[in-house]
Design an enzyme around this catalytic site. Structure first.
Site: not given
Length: 615
Positions: A329, A358
């Site tokens: 993330d 990400e």
């Protein structure tokens, strides 16, 4: 691998915790035979920092201990010989040579051959799931006494709805039947927060499954059941921040365990500071040090003890679950040098593994910066195999929304794909049309089924690793609530016992829902056996008159042509222009088995994507 081989680690963990209830030791166990033979334990307990540590076990030695700013922490460095026997060792905590406390610590044999940790590739199709909203198999764990957030409320987007790990496991046959080969649940570790705890990104214990999702055994069962069906399990991890309810927030080890520890500030989200040669240091520091939101303290990976803790946490879950990948993330928010160390440690331990980061940027140069093999002007390198193709996502939606102009917007898709020269490995880039943080595909494309099917076709046939979001196959949408994460992460129809409509059985679905679901199933089942789609090179032609033609080719003679026709009428293609793709092929077969003779040109239907296997 038999499930009973996984029950032993759980039993040993329980035994270890019972033998020393006043000590927290993390990681809770480790393995012999790891490539890296070192391990650093975080030990937390009253005044433990003043103690010495001894180990008398074959192949295991204490090489150093480190106290912290808090007297209640001790970091213990162990060396574990590659040939050390698997056993429960005794950590002896002493003061002036006298035993104060002992702790049973499991050193286990590796359950799998390191070479078996094969990560996701461009041959896979990934199914992204929000676990709380997918399926509720165990209503009894919907609410857990003592946790900060209370009862479930399926009418509230921000509340917990009751989905759990066993619910995913019970629906794996559906996932496999659809043609997906990997499943990516958003985080399921403990999020003991007073609100919005369902999403999983505010972790309060890095080694505990949130009991409202189930147990460690449930997580292992999911991994095992997925493997049995040829499905890889991807773990969504978070090393940038934790939740403000994390157990260590009441007693932080060091004065710099968090960024802006004494005076929290929210990040400026200026992710370009990593690449910008003119970026001010104050902007850089606020970007990587600022808290993502006030309830998510920002972790300082420049603290070497925290860096080691986070790296070992990632490896522990890979080894425990036998993962097929990690999604990291908020990738550009942690310290960049730490990200190199983190990614390289994992890939060194598991050379065939996969990690995707990400980086939510629409500039491909920014996204490409983080990928393994990229030669950056500032010399930065990492071991990250895959990045998420946000630029391609934006181009896909824009190309299908736009109706004006000679090409009807398709030039956006063509030019976005042309930016692949920036990537070190375009085949390893993850492509998608939506995820859990953005409007649903059906909402982005105004419910236009023809456009939705074109988007799904593009994802299934373009270079890279396709990711799809649960429920899009039955046209879940967030119409009327743009940007509302609680609605974007809607309940999967049929995931609850009293649901009148079920995506899993087909009960109650509309004709359009059934159409899109069947279409994606057909696409993905076909894709599984197409080496040319997984590894072939790409050839595309500049869009003309509302038609975009591209193809995938390999050295074994495989050729697939894809034609996106946005016109409201059928179109006959002048094949001479596309001879570089069609070559000497005389026929093209559709996914439905229809054979087109190519000698007199090719007519394709209106507002549709046509896939042809060339012969």
């Amino acid at each position: 691998m038999h499930l009973t081989r996984h029950l032993l680690p759980i039993a040993l963990l329980l035994a270890a915790s019972l033998s020393a209830q006043d000590l927290r030791v993390e990681p809770p166990n480790w393995w012999t035979g790891m490539h890296d033979t070192t391990l650093q334990l975080l030990v937390h307990g009253a005044e433990v920092g003043a103690l010495q540590v001894e180990v008398e076990a074959e192949g295991v030695a204490v090489t150093a201990t480190h106290s912290a700013d808090s007297p209640n922490y001790l970091f213990v460095d162990l060396a574990i010989s590659p040939n050390a026997p698997a056993r429960e060792i005794e950590l002896r905590f002493t003061r002036n040579g006298r035993l104060v406390q002992s702790h049973a610590y499991p050193i286990q044999a590796r359950a799998r051959d390191p070479e078996s940790f094969a990560g996701f590739t461009s041959a896979d199709a990934i199914y992204l799931i929000t676990p709380d909203r997918f399926a509720n198999a165990v209503p009894e764990n919907d609410s857990v006494a003592g946790m900060r957030e209370g009862l479930v409320d399926r009418t509230a987007g921000f509340a917990r709805h009751g989905g759990d790990l066993r619910g995913i496991t019970d629906r794996l046959d559906y996932v496999a039947d659809m043609g997906f080969t990997a499943v990516w649940p958003s985080p399921v570790l403990e999020n003991d927060m007073p609100g919005w705890s369902y999403h999983g990104y505010a972790i309060t214990d890095y080694y505990a499954v949130d009991p409202r999702f189930g147990t460690l055994k449930d997580y292992i069962d999911l991994a095992e059941a997925a493997r049995e069906r040829g499905i890889k399990l991807i773990m969504d991890q978070v090393v940038n921040h934790c939740g403000s309810g994390h157990w260590w927030m009441e007693d932080l080890p060091f004065s710099d365990w968090l960024n802006f520890q004494d005076n929290p500030e929210v990040t400026n989200h200026r992710r370009t500071v990593h690449q910008d040669p003119y970026a001010a240091e104050v902007d850089h520091e606020l970007m990587i040090g600022g808290w993502f939101v006030p309830t998510m303290p920002d972790l300082n990976q420049r603290n070497p003890f925290l860096a080691r803790y986070l790296i070992q946490h990632s490896i522990w879950w890979v080894e425990t679950l036998g993962l097929g990948g990690v999604r990291q993330d908020t990738y550009p928010y942690p310290d960049a040098d730490f990200l190199t160390e983190w990614s390289c440690r994992i890939m060194n331990e598991y050379p065939d593994f996969s990690i995707v980061g990400e980086e939510w940027s629409y500039e491909p140069a920014i996204v490409a910066y983080w990928q393994r093999g990229k030669e950056n002007s500032d010399g930065y390198r990492s071991c990250l195999p895959s990045v998420m193709d946000f630029p391609q996502q934006a181009a896909l939606i824009a190309a299908l929304q736009e109706e004006e102009g000679w090409d009807r917007g398709l030039i956006k898709l063509y030019e976005a794909l042309a930016m692949d020269f920036l990537y070190a490995d375009p085949l390893s880039v993850m492509v998608f049309a939506e995820n859990h943080d953005m409007d649903r595909l059906a909402t982005q494309l105004d419910g236009d089924v023809a456009a939705i099917k074109m988007a799904l076709t593009y994802l299934a046939t373009v270079r890279g690793i396709p990711q799809f979001y649960y429920g899009s196959e039955v046209l879940l949408n967030n119409d009327g609530a743009p940007g509302d994460h609680g609605v974007i992460r809607a309940d999967m129809p049929g995931g609850w016992a009293d649901d009148a409509v079920s995506a899993f059985s087909g009960s109650g679905l509309s004709a359009e829902q059934r159409e899109v679901q069947a279409y994606l199933r057909q696409l993905l089942r076909w894709r599984k056996d197409q080496a040319v789609i997984a590894r072939g090179r790409t050839l595309h032609f500049a869009p003309q008159d509302g038609v975009y033609v591209y193809g995938r080719l390999d050295d074994d003679g495989g050729r697939v042509a894809v034609i996106l026709n946005k016109n409201t009428s059928e179109v006959t293609l002048p094949l001479d222009r596309y001879r570089e793709l069609f070559g000497s092929a005389t026929t093209g077969e559709t996914l439905d088995g229809e054979v087109h003779q190519l000698s007199g040109g090719l007519t394709v239907p209106a507002r549709a994507a046509t896939v042809l296997i060339l012969r």
